[in-house]
Design an enzyme around this catalytic site. Structure first.
Site, short mmCIF file in Angstrom:
data_model
loop_
_atom_site.label_atom_id
_atom_site.label_comp_id
_atom_site.label_asym_id
_atom_site.label_seq_id
_atom_site.Cartn_x
_atom_site.Cartn_y
_atom_site.Cartn_z
N TYR A 35 2.64 23.37 -30.32
CA TYR A 35 2.70 24.79 -29.97
C TYR A 35 2.42 25.59 -31.22
CZ TYR A 35 7.76 24.98 -31.40
OH TYR A 35 8.96 24.93 -32.07
N THR A 36 1.99 26.85 -31.02
CA THR A 36 1.58 27.66 -32.17
C THR A 36 2.79 28.14 -32.98
OG1 THR A 36 1.47 29.54 -30.64
CG2 THR A 36 -0.61 28.43 -31.21
N GLU A 99 -3.55 23.06 -29.79
CA GLU A 99 -2.45 24.01 -29.94
C GLU A 99 -2.26 24.77 -28.64
OE1 GLU A 99 -0.37 24.95 -32.41
OE2 GLU A 99 -1.22 24.06 -34.23
ZN LIG Z 1 2.32 21.35 -34.65
#
Ligand SMILES: [Zn+2]
Length: 253
Positions: A35-36, A99
């Protein structure tokens, strides 16, 4: 002029300068999900494309399901950092990094949006098919860097991906009372636990001592496979879920 992406799934190019050559002879045989972990998707995208940040990923999947390709698949993106899986350390050279926009544990971790998960499934299915990435090599950033990373986290629906043919999954055993092991303990059962975690692929010393690293690896395992309770303590559910997972372990090479 429109620039072609590598994927057959609908995506557009949003180039990042942050990439290099893959190590020679490194096959692309892993897919790492992230995840970002920033307040907004916009902010995350800016960072992934800022030469000063020295981070990037091949793809960014936004909450509305739109997909951006930041780095060509043939290039080595900079998403994994210091990491390890099954003896390999240069994960960036052999992986595709995806991502997903989510504020993450630091800024308000939330469930992944339905259109986002649908897009992730389509993208990952396409990437795995083209590179023949084994389902057991579809992993979380937290799996390959358990001391540093928590993403994509316990809300990520690995079960949905597996149901769609992406990655691997085992049903978690229900949480009840039962034996447990925790940090500070020593002995043969700890060594057996460490052997199982290492067999799956984690980097953990097999020394019979439930040290900090062992707790971090147990936490990463729970985040991925027993997300209801992520506490680094080995209860019966954790150990049984790990057993069940390993009973399905294919020989990868
Ligand atoms: Zn990461």
């Amino acid at each position: 002029m429109s620039v072609a992406t590598d994927t057959g799934v609908k995506a557009r190019v949003h180039p990042s300068p942050n990439h290099g050559d893959r190590a020679e002879d490194a096959p692309i045989d892993m897919l790492i999900l992230h995840y970002t972990g920033m307040q907004t998707g916009e902010e995350a995208l800016q960072r992934l494309c800022d030469p000063r940040s020295e981070v990037s990923a091949h793809y960014v999947v936004q909450e509305d399901g739109s997909i951006l390709q930041c780095v060509p698949e043939a290039r080595r993106a900079w998403h994994a950092g210091k990491s390890f899986w099954k003896g390999e350390r240069d994960i960036n050279s052999r992986s595709i990094g995806v991502e997903m926009v989510n504020p993450g544990h630091e800024f308000g971790y939330r469930s992944f949006a339905e259109p986002q998960i649908e897009a992730v499934i389509a993208l990952c299915a396409d990437v795995c098919a083209r590179h023949q990435i084994h389902p057991w090599m579809v992993l979380a950033h937290s799996d390959i860097a358990p001391s540093r990373k928590e993403d994509p986290g316990e809300l990520f629906p690995w079960d949905k991906l597996a149901a769609a043919g992406v990655g691997h999954y085992v049903e978690p055993e229900p949480i009840g009372s039962g034996l447990f092991m925790q940090e500070g303990e020593e002995g043969q059962p700890v060594e057996a636990l460490q052997s199982m975690l290492a067999l799956y692929g984690y980097e953990v010393g097999i020394n019979g001592s439930f040290d900090r690293r062992t707790r971090e690896v147990v936490t990463a395992f729970q985040r991925h496979f027993r997300p209801e309770k992520v506490d680094g303590v080995v209860d019966a559910s954790t150990i049984e879920t790990l057993h069940n997972l390993l009973s399905k372990l294919p020989s990868l090479k």
